[in-house]
Design an enzyme around this catalytic site. Sequence first.
Site, short mmCIF file in Angstrom:
data_model
loop_
_atom_site.label_atom_id
_atom_site.label_comp_id
_atom_site.label_asym_id
_atom_site.label_seq_id
_atom_site.Cartn_x
_atom_site.Cartn_y
_atom_site.Cartn_z
CB THR A 7 1.82 3.33 9.56
OG1 THR A 7 2.15 3.03 8.31
CG2 THR A 7 3.43 3.35 10.12
CG HIS A 22 -0.30 -0.23 2.43
ND1 HIS A 22 0.20 -1.23 3.38
CD2 HIS A 22 0.27 1.01 3.47
CE1 HIS A 22 0.93 -1.00 4.24
NE2 HIS A 22 0.69 0.51 4.37
CG HIS A 46 1.45 5.48 3.83
ND1 HIS A 46 0.27 5.54 4.29
CD2 HIS A 46 1.97 4.22 4.29
CE1 HIS A 46 -0.07 4.44 5.15
NE2 HIS A 46 1.24 3.58 4.86
#
Length: 155
Positions: free
Chosen positions: A132, A45, A47
């Site tokens: 996170t 993924h 960020h």
Amino acid sequence: MPAIEFNYQPSPLKIVNNGHTVQVNFIEGSGIKVGADNYTLLQFHVHTPSEEQVKGKAYDMVAHFVHKNAAGQLAVVGVLFEKGAENAALAPVVAKLPKNAGPERSYAEVSVDAAKLLPADKGYYTFEGSLTTPPCSEGVRWMVLKTPVTASPAQ
């Protein structure tokens, strides 16, 4: 530190906007080995901007490659991105980005090759931490690659 031995195989695109980030899920068959430890690649993924900083510098984006071993322990490889040339390996993912949160979408005709998202130099920084994003599990082995790769501003 032991080298990270990457054994990533192309996988059909399975992508989801989970409300926190856009995530690409992988079928079985890809993983890493670090020393005597083997981990299976589950997903990556992104960020924006990067959550990690190197010598106080944040990057434009980071991809977190999440792995799990047979004991259920997690290891995350972070790949830093800076603005530059278009990233050909990222292009098929960007073309299918879901704009809104929702269920996973599968595109059997689109292949994602995680190995091509990695820099040539695979030296890394390491630390123990937590995820996170939810569930924010602790005891995660983090390995952030030192060499960034590029992505175009549009990507």
